[in-house]
Design a protein around this motif. Structure first.
Motif, short mmCIF file in Angstrom:
data_model
loop_
_atom_site.label_atom_id
_atom_site.label_comp_id
_atom_site.label_asym_id
_atom_site.label_seq_id
_atom_site.Cartn_x
_atom_site.Cartn_y
_atom_site.Cartn_z
N ASN A 106 0.83 -1.21 0.00
CA ASN A 106 0.00 0.00 0.00
C ASN A 106 0.86 1.26 0.00
N ALA A 107 1.88 1.26 0.85
CA ALA A 107 2.71 2.45 1.02
C ALA A 107 3.51 2.78 -0.23
N LYS A 108 3.64 1.80 -1.13
CA LYS A 108 4.48 2.00 -2.32
C LYS A 108 3.71 1.71 -3.61
N SER A 109 2.37 1.89 -3.57
CA SER A 109 1.58 1.54 -4.76
C SER A 109 0.45 2.53 -5.00
N VAL A 110 -0.17 2.36 -6.17
CA VAL A 110 -1.39 3.06 -6.55
C VAL A 110 -2.42 1.98 -6.86
N GLY A 111 -3.64 2.13 -6.34
CA GLY A 111 -4.68 1.13 -6.53
C GLY A 111 -5.73 1.57 -7.54
N LEU A 112 -6.02 0.69 -8.52
CA LEU A 112 -7.04 0.96 -9.54
C LEU A 112 -8.15 -0.07 -9.40
N GLU A 113 -9.36 0.38 -9.11
CA GLU A 113 -10.53 -0.50 -9.01
C GLU A 113 -11.33 -0.42 -10.31
N HIS A 114 -11.56 -1.58 -10.93
CA HIS A 114 -12.30 -1.65 -12.19
C HIS A 114 -13.71 -2.16 -11.91
N GLU A 115 -14.70 -1.42 -12.39
CA GLU A 115 -16.09 -1.71 -12.05
C GLU A 115 -16.52 -3.11 -12.48
N GLY A 116 -17.27 -3.75 -11.61
CA GLY A 116 -17.88 -5.03 -11.92
C GLY A 116 -18.61 -5.55 -10.70
N PHE A 117 -19.90 -5.85 -10.81
CA PHE A 117 -20.62 -6.34 -9.64
C PHE A 117 -21.00 -7.80 -9.77
N LEU A 118 -20.42 -8.51 -10.74
CA LEU A 118 -20.70 -9.93 -10.87
C LEU A 118 -19.50 -10.73 -10.39
#
Length: 640
Positions: free
Chosen positions: A337-349
């Motif tokens: 976490n301290a050394k990253s960037v988080g990308l959340e890609h949409e999907g609810f299935l």
């Protein structure tokens, strides 16, 4: 946002139509279905083909819905039907502590509601409208490709009529209708989507689809769309704010809260000063398992967790939530976490026979290229991680680590869009291989997508299975972190114990006929790699092994500094090994070298936050499906 319409800033397409006179494959039945639907609905066939390409790359997906309930080549959305297969949002299921710092209370996502059908926006209900416009029953639109294409053409024709424009034969006159088809509610996203569609028209495409159909769109480089049409759609302007995005995507500011809410607890991220305080070395790819509106509500809840960016499936729209200098709580491992960037890609299935749109893949790739360039992050699978590649911090956290985006994320296509296609870099006797099966034709059986133990729907996959011997009948290798009792791994879709994924590189242990063995989790692991249909390419790379005199070395899930490096007032974090061993004679591919670091940020007031950096250094390695760390002092490095 004016630069959003600039086609020059878009990523080049890497598989454009062949030049005139070149040998091309014979077009299939699907090509004719596009032509007939376009003629009946009065839509230029190039527009219909390009819109479909940006949604599905012309794939039919066997009638399975996308992550946002979109069906067929035109991605007609019927999220009401798809809701029957939803589950808890990504950070709400399982016991993973998204913050991943054992010095503080566990922070999981908690509960979040599944949206009611009445709450779904129109962009998730286009199949219903296509049925009304075309007169085709909804079930046919979901399952019959020709009907689906007809329904999509009807939607485009209706958008053109509603804009008061004629059914012109010139594709340049359809820019506004294409922008409307995206379903975007803001002008910047709609324009970016339409720009992508017309980029496909100009450059052309030829592709064999998942149903074996050859579809071709000849290049038309002279097409100059009427981009001003988007201004007449009545769409909102994106929320202004300190977004950090490339100009080639549509991005808005939807801030995650940084606030206290009692008993010393706060949310939902930490203030920092990256990259001055710590380097940013990783980008982590997630899948939300929640719809867009729910995702935005969750990340704005101070009691929930956080990530830097969310990406919408239908049109690739991006929302930024946390400044890049700050640390979000998303990966389940505080060091990462301290050394990253988080990308959340949409999907609810949660059913992994669902699929991701080309629109989202493209904007995600542009964002990752921008971030990699800004922070000098290598574009490889040692630094562009799936959440399922992030290691548990200590032995007790391994079982709760998440498994998204899973075996159906198309890493090979993603890296082509990143401009780093996975290609051979060494000869047939190389000491390293990089996993790369043919995504569409490689369809290993997975179980548990809908019902435990039952086979998932057939689907392309970028992952290969690892066995204890060179035979498909041999047991799968064991992961003693997931199953301390020593049981074999399974074919479960969320079981990462015997899985190697596209782009991951491993040291070769042995080759025998159509099988290749690699070193994996401290053991020799075999996968099918036929010469005529290879599932890996030969590669170069640095490998490491225990230094002379050591029979084994410990493996870690985080690279924390030695105890003597901690100043007064900062609790020493244990350097606790995982339950695996790297044995003498085994080799693992090196991903990079990093100093031991710990970001001490246990309270709301960032004035007391401290980066502890020691003398001990670590190497990151591809140890199993997840990466791991070993102390540099324990190993020797050589070129494979």
């Amino acid at each position: 946002m004016g630069a959003l319409a600039s086609v020059a800033l878009l990523l080049p397409l890497l598989s454009a139509a062949p030049p005139a006179g070149a040998d091309v494959p014979e077009a299939g039945v699907l090509q004719g279905q596009f032509a007939r639907a376009a003629e009946r609905q009065g839509v230029p066939v190039s527009v219909l083909l390009a819109v479909s390409y940006l949604q599905s790359r012309w794939d039919t997906h066997g009638g399975a819905p996308s992550v946002t309930g979109g069906y067929g080549p035109m991605h007609l959305t019927d999220a009401v039907t798809a809701l029957a297969r939803t589950a808890a949002p990504h950070h709400s299921e399982g016991g993973e502590d998204a913050r991943g710092d054992s010095s503080r209370p566990v922070r999981t996502g908690g509960d979040a509601p599944v949206p009611a059908p009445a709450e779904l926006p129109e962009r998730l209900r286009t199949l219903e409208r296509a049925s009304v416009l075309s007169g085709i029953p909804a079930e046919e639109l979901r399952t019959v490709p020709a009907a689906n294409i007809e329904g999509g053409a009807a939607l485009l024709a209706a958008a053109q009529r509603e804009a008061g424009l004629p059914a012109s034969a010139d594709p340049a006159d359809w820019y506004g209708a294409v922008a409307r088809y995206s379903g975007a509610d803001d002008s910047a996203t709609a324009a970016t989507y339409a720009d992508d569609v017309f980029d496909v028209i100009r450059t052309g495409e030829t592709r064999t689809t998942d149903s074996g159909q050859v579809v071709m769109l000849p290049a038309a480089p002279a097409v100059a769309p009427a981009t001003g049409q988007v201004a007449d759609l009545g769409l909102r302007r994106p929320a202004a704010g300190p977004v950090e995005c490339p100009s080639s995507v549509a991005c808005e500011w939807v801030p995650a809260p940084y606030e206290e809410f009692g008993d010393g607890d706060y949310g939902n991220h930490d203030k920092a000063n990256r990259p001055v305080s710590q380097s940013i070395d990783y980008i982590v790819i997630h899948d939300t398992e929640a719809d867009w509106n729910t995702t935005l509500k969750l990340v704005q809840d101070p009691t929930y967790v956080s990530w830097q960016y969310s990406l919408r499936s239908s049109d690739g729209h991006i929302a930024q939530h946390v400044p890049l200098k700050d640390v979000a709580w998303h990966a389940g491992n505080w060091f990462v976490n301290a050394k990253s960037v988080g990308l959340e890609h949409e999907g609810f299935l949660t059913s992994p026979d669902s699929w991701y749109t080309e629109a989202m893949y493209r904007t995600s790739a542009r964002l990752v290229r921008y971030l990699a360039g800004r922070y000098d992050i290598p574009l490889d699978r040692q630094h562009i991680l799936g959440h399922d590649n992030v290691p548990g911090t200590v032995a007790s956290t391994i079982k709760n680590m998440h498994t998204d985006p899973g075996p159906y994320w198309d890493w090979a296509h993603y890296f082509r869009l990143l401009g780093r296609p996975i290609t051979p870099s060494a000869g047939p006797h190389a000491g390293v291989v990089t996993v790369r099966p043919d995504y569409s034709s490689h369809q290993p059986v997975y179980t548990g997508c809908v019902t435990a133990g039952q086979a998932c729907a057939p689907h392309g996959s970028g992952a290969v299975r690892l066995h204890t011997a060179p035979s498909a009948d041999a047991p799968l290798v064991q992961d003693i972190g997931l199953r301390p009792g020593g049981q074999d791994s399974t074919t479960g879709v969320n079981d990462t114990g015997a899985r190697a994924s596209t782009g991951q590189s491993f040291a070769v242990a042995e080759r025998r006929g159509d099988w290749t063995a690699v070193w994996y989790l401290g053991q020799k692991a075999w996968f099918s790699n036929p010469v005529k249909e290879p599932t890996a390419v030969n590669a170069r790379g640095l490998v490491l092994t225990p230094r002379e005199g050591l029979a084994e070395v410990p493996v870690y899930g985080r690279a924390y500094p030695e105890a003597s490096a901690y100043p007064a007032g900062v609790p020493v974090q244990s350097v606790s090994p995982l339950p695996y061993k790297l044995l003498a004679g085994q080799r693992y591919v090196v991903g990079g070298r990093t100093p031991g670091e710990y970001y001490f940020a246990p309270v709301f007031d960032p004035s007391g936050h401290t980066v502890v950096r020691g003398q001990e250094e670590y190497y990151q390695i591809q140890f199993g499906h997840r990466v791991a760390f070993v102390k540099a002092s324990d190993v020797r490095v050589s070129r494979a």
